[in-house]
Each structure stands twice: as structure tokens, then as C-alpha cells.
Write an enzyme that holds these catalytic residues in place. Sequence first.
Site, short mmCIF file in Angstrom:
data_model
loop_
_atom_site.label_atom_id
_atom_site.label_comp_id
_atom_site.label_asym_id
_atom_site.label_seq_id
_atom_site.Cartn_x
_atom_site.Cartn_y
_atom_site.Cartn_z
N GLY A 319 -3.01 4.07 -1.62
CA GLY A 319 -4.12 4.15 -2.56
C GLY A 319 -5.04 2.94 -2.40
O GLY A 319 -5.22 2.43 -1.29
N SER A 320 -5.53 2.47 -3.52
CA SER A 320 -6.53 1.41 -3.47
C SER A 320 -5.99 0.08 -2.97
O SER A 320 -6.77 -0.82 -2.64
CB SER A 320 -7.15 1.21 -4.86
OG SER A 320 -7.73 2.42 -5.28
#
Lengths: 625, 380
Positions: A319-320
Site C-alpha cells: 500500500g502507501s
Amino acid sequence: MYKDSSRFKSFSRRVAFLGGGKVLLLSLLAGRMYQLQVIESDKYKTLADENRINLRLLPPPRGTIVDRYGRALAVNQENYRVTLVAEQVNDINTMLDTLSGIISLEDYERHRILREVRRRRGFVPVTVRENLDWRDVSRIEVNAPDLPGLSIEVGQSRQYPFAEDFAHVLGYVSAVSEKEVTGDPLLELPGFKVGKNGVERVFDLNLRGKAGNTQVEVNAVGRVIRELSRQEGQPGVDLRLTIDRDLQKLAADRLKEEKSASAVILDIHNGDVLALSSVPGFDPNEFVTGLSSKTWRRLINDPYAPLTNKAISGLYAPGSTFKMVVALAALEARIVAPDHRVFCRGHTQLGNARFHCWKRHGHGWQDMYDAHQNSCDVYFYDIAKRIGIDRIAAMATRFGLGTKTGIELPSEKGGVIPTRAWKKALIGTAWQQGETLISGIGQGFILTTPLQLAVMTARIANGGKAVLPRLIRAAEVDGKEEEPVFKDLGISKRSLDVVREGMNRVTNVQQGTAYRARISEEGMEMSGKTGTAQVRRISKAERDTRVLKNHERPWRERDHALFVGYAPSDNPRYAVSVIVEHAGGGSKVAAPIARDLLLATQKRDPANRTLAPAAAKAPAKSEEI
Amino acid sequence: MHGFAPSQRLSLGRKILQINWGLVLLITATAAVGIAMLYSAANGSWNPWATRQIARYGVGLVILITIALVDIRFWYRYAYLIYGILLVMLIAVEVVGSVGMGAQRWINLGVIKLQPSELMKVGIALALARYFHGVSAEDVRRIPYLLAPILMIGAPSALVLKQPDLGTALFLIMTGGAVFFVAGVRLWKFGLVFAAAGAAVPIAWSMLRPYQQKRIFTFLDPETDPLGAGYHILQSKIALGSGGLFGKGFMQGSQSHLNFLPEKQTDFIFTMLAEEFGMVGGLVLLGLYMLIMVYGFAISLRSRTHFGRLLAMGITSMLFLYVFINIAMVMGLIPVVGVPLPLISYGGTAMLTLMIGMGFLICTYIHRDVTISRHGGGDG
């Protein structure tokens, strides 16, 4: 008279014959004596010694395992066990029936005993039950006449005082299985255990030590008459881990507040793993004595996979938390500058496809610092599109993603960092640009382990040194004590400073995604990055109406919460990564855990405990800046 | 038949002087070896075996001298009666015998347990000597004259076989066979008996008890079942072989003293001796036995009555069979048949049988110049 003398003549002739025959037969006896006692004497002397001399192995005590400060994690405890010699028992089933009247024997124990009896030679003792308490010992001793072939022995058994908190790191020892029998006679000893998982397995040979032996004279029924000689074995090596017992416990306790989670704390300079925790765990002590099939079924059917060490074998889309890698790839390729600006209106368009930002109505104008601070997806779609997947993949690989770190634990997973060639080879279709975009926010094909994310963070924090994690210092195994020298990844300080400033803003600027999980203690501030890994595809229809909130979805469909970080912000020393499965957003769930862990780690640092040592250490530390 | 007999009647004092003290010394020396071995078998203790064996030897010696001093014509006269009494006792074993060692062999007389089958070995020698004494050299070659002595051997052998004790039955047949041989029975007749016996093997095999069949199998290949049936033979060979040339020393036989050797005080006592004193010790014992046998042969040839000659040969053959069967058995040359080592193995009846036999041997020596007519009733 004539007749008697003729009879005497015939008689004496016959007597002569008979006498000759007897002499011949007695010579045969003498010849046989010569054959047995002179010609074949050596053979029979050997056989006689084999008869009377019994070589018995002395099992070496297994090496203990301690934490970085020498505190016990795995120890040996004296225990009483009852063993059985099959060839001294007429009918094993009847004997076990009698025994179950004295100590209750479960069905699975019976099966195991019968299986081992079949597998081993009749005179090799088989363990019936270990860890007997005094009541059972005395009950068996009292009933000894009814239980031929049974005897009580004193042995050592492995104990894990912290049970599930260290289960995944330490692993456990348990009875030797059929395929592990290598011919080492130690493995045939009753009750001998080998490492089956974790450090116990990887360093099994070091921990095991060398067997000693004793020669004893025994009589025909096997009773020991006296000891003829004794050769002491070599006890197993004691292992000191890099783990800090208190931190590991804290991590486990903190993670246990969630259903399924894992965390890693690393020293960013030497790679020492201070804590490596995966929740839920299991009690390794149960494996030592032998699991009941009920317990085993419960463990393997548990949806939260307690047997899996998620910190090294759990694969998650980063993810981020992947965005730093994308930013560094862009900066190092000199395709974008830190002041490159992108306007976020909540989504971006690529052909017919629309790629959404997590913030529905957009962040407005964003530069690279803002994009980190706000975790703006549209910004990273933009720069990912500009640099292409292969540059991203190359940078990710340099930061240790997509390959095993080589930590001293079994069943570590490597993960996936996709490239064009990778997709062509594995899936057979050409790379799509849309896939580059979602890779830019750490989604899509990318899979990483929590340990890899901790290593990535450590490499960002330590100025681009290719640090690798370790659970054991080399000195513990081969005696060569030297701090590892990691090669420089060749990332410019300028680029790293940009990313680190971005990470600093995440926690230390009021608008940052993890500002609420900041460390406010002066000098211990944390930098980091939140991540929320989507585990399902959000359909167009759902997006048109309203994206369901995490708590509205079933557990399995909720997002994973991630956080990676390091501290102190201005002079990094420790890195952490936290993944909570299906828990929602990284900022809400994962960041507070990471904060607690980093804060505790810094407070436990000898340099920070009191002011005086901290001052003494200060000059040395300043060189690292 | 009308021969002159110079010393038909001897005074008791002269008889005592006539006792073959050299032979008595040899017998005593052999028994002493046995007592020493029993002392060792009990790990250096006079109990439980050595003292009792000494007592038995003492009793045996009294019986030996008593038998030796009785006029040989008395024994000639009552040879059949003695044989008959023993036969009745053998039948009695069938009826009232108590079970011992898995086979009915004992009569419990309260004081001692008597094994009539052992005593029968002497009984057969006596009866056959008496019978062939009365048969002329020509008649011995005629088959009708052989029927009665065959029956004399056959009846007790059959009874013993029924006990069942194959070893002793064969022992009786071989003792009788030896007397037949020296009595002058034609050699081809022995050949015939062997052929018949060979033909009877399959039939006999089916009549054997399983444990007897197993013993024979074990004998043929003891190594196949080292912890089962072959254990005795294998352990005996190990103990013997490990003794080497000079042995491990008195009371130092590790295999015997750690109980690997079975029945070390009875049937396998020779093994213990050979383990502790080596091949040299074994040969010395064998030499003692050979000297006794040489005495036996000399006494036989020196006797003027055919009864005495045959009796002496019968007794000597019995001693030989004991020695040969036992030693051959413990060295794995023949199957394990349970024959004790004479004068050495612990056991009452065997000691008694040997001493009685030796008594008859010395009796023959003392009365070597006495003559007895073909048809009985001494000439004097």
C-alpha cells in the site's frame, strides 16, 4: 577252554576297535576345542564383549537460548519420564491397559507409543509419558511389579517460559520423525528432541551438541553391573539472540489487542532484530510433549493462522508504505524534482479507466512533501506513470523488497516485485500502464513481508546502507565478532532527505496522516508512513453510491492496516513495521502500535535510560549524522 | 569251564587292599574339579551347590566301595533281578512320577528324587553282561539268541522315550549297543540296525514333541535365532571360544558369571570350565576321563570272567557316552540333549549312577580272577 579263549580273542579284538573308536571321538572333541578356543577365539572374544559390554549414549544437554541481555528464553528442565522396553513386555496392549488404570493415557498417546514400538528395535526404550509429577511417579513405582518393562528415568525437557510470545522466533523441539533419522545414534535415544521450527530448527546442530558415551558391563538380563569407561559429550552451544525479551513481550502484548497482526523492530545500523512478533501465536511447550490431535486441529483450522510467522511469511500489498520507493525511483532517475506539483481532484483518468485517490474530493495542489504527508494517491499515479514500472521495481529491489532477507528462520517468503518481463513470463500477457499506476501506490501485484518493509525503512533511515536483519550475532556461532559492514546502495543524500522529510511530516505536522500517533517526547520523535492495503476490488457501482466503511464489511474483506517508521527522526536508530490484518486504515490502527513500540525501544536504549550515559555516548553518535 | 580258580574267595581285608586306589584317586580328582566349578558357578560360594555335591560324592564313595567289595558272583546272580527292579521303577515313573523339567523322570522317595532312567544305564550293562556271559561265541551269531537282549534294551528305551526323553533313550540303546559289539555280534547286523533307524527317522520325527523338533532345528543352524532357541548353543560357544587357550582364570568367566551361559551348574558346566581354564583346562579334564577309561579297558581285559569283561566294557562305554555327548553338545557338535558331565555336573542321580558304575568296575577288578561257569553258579 578252547571256546572261551576264542571268545576272548574275538572280545579283545572288538575292545581294541571300540577303544580306537573312542580315542578317535575324543580327539574330535579336542579338535573342536582347538577350533573354538584357538582358531576362532578372537571372534568369540568379540562376541563375548558385545554380550557383556553395552555402549550407552549420554545425551548432551541442549544449548539454552537467551535474549540480547542474556535472559533465558528457552531452557532445559529436569523431568521424570516413564519409558518402556518392548522386548521385556509380553503383550504391550495389556500392559498399556494396566498403565492407563494408573495414569490416564489418551488414545493419541497410545497410538504414538505403539507406532514408536513398531519402528524401533525391541531393546530401545520408548518414552511412554514425559513430565510426570510426583504423584504419577510414585504410583508407577508402587505398581512396578505389575508393569514389567517400564522404568522411570530422569531426563531434561525443553521449556519455553514465554510460551506464545516467542513461539515464532524460537520455534520448538519435538520428537524425531521418521524422515529425520540420519543414522546419528543420538536421534534414536528415547525422548530425544530436535528443533522443528524457528531458531531451534535453524541452529539445531549447534544447540544439539555432541553425545558422550559410557561403556557398561551388563548381565544376561541387561542389568548394569559396573561402568567400564565414560566419555563425556559436548553440551550444545548456548545461543544469544538479538531479541530484547521485554520489547518482544511488549510487541506481542500490544499486537494481541488485534486479531491477527505482526511487527518487526530493527536496529537500522547493524540489522539486529529487537522484536519480531506474529499474533496469534501458539504454545511451543505443547509441541514438546506431543500435541493432541484436537489441539492440532484447532491450530490448523484457526482462521488467524497461529502457526504462521506472519512477520516473515505473511505476504501483503505494501500500500502507501511503498510510496517512498516510488518517490526515490523518480528522484534518482531525475525525472521529477521534489517541487514537482500535481493537482489532485480525487481521481485521475487513464484512457477510459479512472484511478481514485483515497480522498474522494481530492487534495488540490501537491508537491512531493505534501504527497507523503497526505499520502496522496493521484500524485504517485502521476510520477509512476512518468518513470514506468521497471524503474520502480529496480528501486524496490535495492531496498530489499521482493527477495528473502536471509533471516535465520525457516519458511521466509520472498514476495513479489513485478516488472514487464516478470508479467510476461508468469502470466503471459503484456504489461498495462494502469498496472504501473496502481503499483505506484503499492497495490496490484506487489507483495511484501513485514520484515522486508522494516528492512526498507531501515535502509531509508540509515542513509542508504544495504542493512540485512539478523537474529544472532555471528560471534555466537563461529566466534568472529565483527560488526557487519553493509554496502552503500548509492542513493543520493538529497533524494533520501526529501523522502525522510516527507515521512517526518506524516507524523510531526498537524495535517499528516499519522499526526495523532506522533511521539512527543523530545529527541525521540518518529517519522513514518501509513499504509492501507486494499484486499478487494471496489466496484464502480459501489463507488458511485458510497464506498462501504471497513467496519461494514466482513472481516476478510476489510483493508490491512500498515505502518512503517523510524526514530528518532533527526538521528535515526530504530525502524519498525507493523501490519494489522483486516483492521482498516494504517493511521488509526497500525501507527499507534508502531509509536508505542518505537517509544519503548528508545526508552530501553541504554543511551537513553539516564542522562549521564547519554551524554557520554553523544559524541560517538554525532558521527553518524 | 573246569578251570582252576586260585582265589575264589577273598577275605574282606584283602579285598580292601585290592581296591584299585589309583582309579579311586582319579575319580576323586575329577569330582574335586566339579566341586571347584560349582563353587565358582555360585560366584565363590559353597552354597547352594558345592557342599551338597560334596555330600553326594561322599555317599557315592560309600556305595562305590560297598558294591566293589560284594562278590561279583552275587552281582552275576542278581543281575536280572536288579534290572527287573529298575524296569518296574521306570514303569512306576509312568504311573506315579511327578512332573519335573517338563518331563516325567523322577520318583520321589522322600529323601531323594530318583531318576530310574539314569540307573537303568548300569542296569542294562549288568543284564546284558549276564546274558552274553551265557551265550557261546557261535550262538552270539545266531539271530534267535539276540532277541532277548534286544528286548532288554528295547523295553526300558521305549519307556524312557515315552517320558519323553529322547536323549536318555538313545543313551540306553548306545550303551547296550556297545555291549552287543564287544560280545561279538556280527557287524552287518549293526549295519542293518542303522539302516532301519535311518528309515525310521521320518516316522520318529512325526512322533517328536515340538520342543524336540526345535532343538534339532536349532542344532542345524543355531545362528538363525540367536535370542530364541539357538541361545544356549550360541552362548555356550561364545563362552568357550572367548576362554581361549589358557582361559580367563578361576571365577573370572565373564559369560558364565553374568548369566549369559545357561544351566552353568548342570549341563553346561564344561563350558564354564573351558571359559575359566581355557583349552588347557578342557584337555586336562578330558585326560582325566581318558585315564579312567584306560583303567576300565585294562580291568575289562584283565578279568577272567566274560561277565566281568562285558560289565566293565559296558560301564566304560557308559562313562564315555556321558563325556562325549555332554562335551560335544556344549561345543555345538550335536543337538542339546540334556546329558550331564559325569562326576562334575550338579545333580544327585547322575553322581549316584556314575559311582555305582565305578563300583562295579572296581568290583570286577577285585574279583578279576574269579571264574563263573557259562551256566551260572560260580565254579567255586
